[in-house]
Design a protein around this motif. Sequence first.
Motif, mmCIF file in Angstrom:
data_model
loop_
_atom_site.group_PDB
_atom_site.id
_atom_site.type_symbol
_atom_site.label_atom_id
_atom_site.label_comp_id
_atom_site.label_asym_id
_atom_site.label_seq_id
_atom_site.Cartn_x
_atom_site.Cartn_y
_atom_site.Cartn_z
ATOM 1 N N UNK A 367 -6.642 -6.807 -4.969
ATOM 2 C CA UNK A 367 -7.190 -5.729 -3.868
ATOM 3 C C UNK A 367 -6.434 -4.500 -4.124
ATOM 4 N N UNK A 368 -7.361 -3.464 -3.962
ATOM 5 C CA UNK A 368 -6.757 -1.994 -4.258
ATOM 6 C C UNK A 368 -6.200 -1.569 -2.958
ATOM 7 N N UNK A 369 -5.003 -1.499 -3.011
ATOM 8 C CA UNK A 369 -4.188 -1.069 -1.848
ATOM 9 C C UNK A 369 -3.696 0.360 -2.138
ATOM 10 N N UNK A 370 -3.246 1.218 -1.187
ATOM 11 C CA UNK A 370 -2.880 2.638 -1.345
ATOM 12 C C UNK A 370 -1.630 2.668 -1.786
ATOM 13 N N UNK A 374 -0.783 8.194 -1.223
ATOM 14 C CA UNK A 374 -2.061 8.016 -0.440
ATOM 15 C C UNK A 374 -1.977 7.558 1.108
ATOM 16 N N UNK A 375 -0.997 6.849 1.230
ATOM 17 C CA UNK A 375 -0.500 6.370 2.700
ATOM 18 C C UNK A 375 -0.041 7.540 3.324
ATOM 19 N N UNK A 401 -7.454 3.580 5.353
ATOM 20 C CA UNK A 401 -6.240 3.542 4.279
ATOM 21 C C UNK A 401 -5.011 2.935 4.844
ATOM 22 N N UNK A 402 -4.837 3.251 6.010
ATOM 23 C CA UNK A 402 -3.646 2.562 7.178
ATOM 24 C C UNK A 402 -4.205 1.219 6.974
ATOM 25 N N UNK A 403 -5.192 0.634 7.385
ATOM 26 C CA UNK A 403 -5.705 -0.489 7.500
ATOM 27 C C UNK A 403 -5.411 -1.323 6.190
ATOM 28 N N UNK A 404 -5.899 -0.733 5.110
ATOM 29 C CA UNK A 404 -5.834 -1.333 3.745
ATOM 30 C C UNK A 404 -4.426 -1.528 3.393
ATOM 31 N N UNK A 405 -3.614 -0.655 3.857
ATOM 32 C CA UNK A 405 -1.935 -1.013 3.401
ATOM 33 C C UNK A 405 -1.637 -2.482 4.127
ATOM 34 N N UNK A 473 -19.649 6.651 -2.797
ATOM 35 C CA UNK A 473 -19.261 5.814 -1.477
ATOM 36 C C UNK A 473 -19.052 4.339 -1.858
ATOM 37 N N UNK A 474 -19.577 3.671 -2.727
ATOM 38 C CA UNK A 474 -19.462 1.950 -2.599
ATOM 39 C C UNK A 474 -18.281 1.696 -3.254
ATOM 40 N N UNK A 475 -17.641 2.894 -3.809
ATOM 41 C CA UNK A 475 -16.173 2.626 -4.594
ATOM 42 C C UNK A 475 -15.059 3.275 -3.771
ATOM 43 N N UNK A 476 -15.333 3.770 -2.623
ATOM 44 C CA UNK A 476 -14.413 4.282 -1.877
ATOM 45 C C UNK A 476 -13.417 3.218 -1.194
ATOM 46 N N UNK A 477 -12.138 3.335 -1.297
ATOM 47 C CA UNK A 477 -11.345 2.135 -0.775
ATOM 48 C C UNK A 477 -11.470 2.203 0.594
ATOM 49 N N UNK A 478 -11.980 0.879 1.232
ATOM 50 C CA UNK A 478 -11.974 0.736 2.689
ATOM 51 C C UNK A 478 -12.247 -0.714 2.777
#
Length: 504
Positions: A367-370, A374-375, A401-405, A473-478
Amino acid sequence: MPTIRGPSPIHLTGSAPMRHPNPRVPLGLRNTIAILCFVTLFSGGLSAADAPNRLLRAGAHAIDITPTEFPVSSAGSMTHRLADKAHDPLHARCLVLDNGETQIALVTCDSCMIPREVYDAAKELASKATGIPVDHILCSATHTHTAVTAAPTFQSLVQEDYLDFLSQRIAEGITKAQSQLEPARVGTAVGNNPRQVFNRRWFLRPGFPIQDPFDNGTDRVRMNPSANSKSLLQPAGPVDPEIPILAVQAIDGRPIALWANYSLHYVGGVPAKSLSADYFGEFARQFTRLIDGQKTEPAFVAAMTNGTSGNINNINFFEGSERQQPFEQIRLVASDVAGSAHVAYERVEYEDWVPLKIKEAEIELGVRRPDAKELARAEKLIEEAGPGPYTDRRLIYANETLDMAKYPATVQVKLQAIRIGGLGIVSSPCETFVETGLAIKKNSPLKPTFTIELANGYNGYLPTAEQHALGGYETWRAKSSYLAVDSAAKVQETLLSLLDEVAR
């Protein structure tokens, strides 16, 4: 108003069903008599012990999964939307095949994306009711962007009280399909339609900046640029115009089901407050009319599954096109694709019995986490902006980004490969890029082979490593794009390995 909840990185099935279906599994005296008669008449020189193993049976059923109460949360947007009606019904289309040795079930649902927990619950219910093993069931979503929100993405709020309803209806649909098993024949063919698929990621000419919501300034492609614009240089990838089909008919020639596959994201053109199955539902209606299948008993079921369309849509960026009235583009695309599928359908050669095999595997993906920097940036942006919802992309992705953390470092994903005679089908729980689908088709030991995406769960976009390097867009972390850069290669390798197993 029905219960809705906000996004969360770990999704649990809701506990308040909208209805309480009661799945039942009786085969029915009529089907039993028909099967016994068929064995008596057609077993030929086979012994009584061998005859059941050479009998292919099939049953199909399309069950309504339209919500019973409105308004409901509607998926497919970066902001929360409510729908107050359904323009056309949503269905879970179910097909069960049984060759006397193996039973498998294929399901495709009119939904944007469905979490693994919902599918797993449906499979458990169906398995208990039918005896079909859980790992012999493939469930997928079509990716209509105007269905009930079942998975948390961006600021869409999950329709909590729809989830158990959906699981139960899927199970009930599989159960009904199995109860209609009858002697059948199957065949495959491949259609082609290059007119409705376009790569949506484009290189732009020098001097036209490409912005991203993280202010990195490193993107080299833009998703959905202005059509027929002077900024356009060339698409950043290919398309897949094939329409593979699996046709199923009764021994007397009555059509039972058609399972088609096309790598087209969705069409759209649906008013904001309406639910719709998009072109997937319209394809089913149009194809049924083409073969005069409206009055068959049991009802004929046509299904369009989504191929590898993570970077493919219906916009002709080369030339542009006129804006259509609501639902008109859906009708036009469905009519054209159904016509192409029908041409292939006319070429199908049927077999009275085929081997059925299915293999399933789970793999772990990163998983690509911030990182801390970035956070900190995301926290600062959200603090300055105040509570959402947000319309600015920088804030939307800061919130993501906050959710991905909170996400785990790795996730488990479920992959499947199915053999139906000479046909190969593989599954992906992602919005898979077309390059991966083309590579699987090229290297598969089974011909034809196609991928059903958004199957058995939802794990966001799956760009190849090469496409990751281009950004966009399809690569933007979310929550809609979080898997590690090497994930597509791992998925492809595993699926080809599973295909090798079922081909033996």
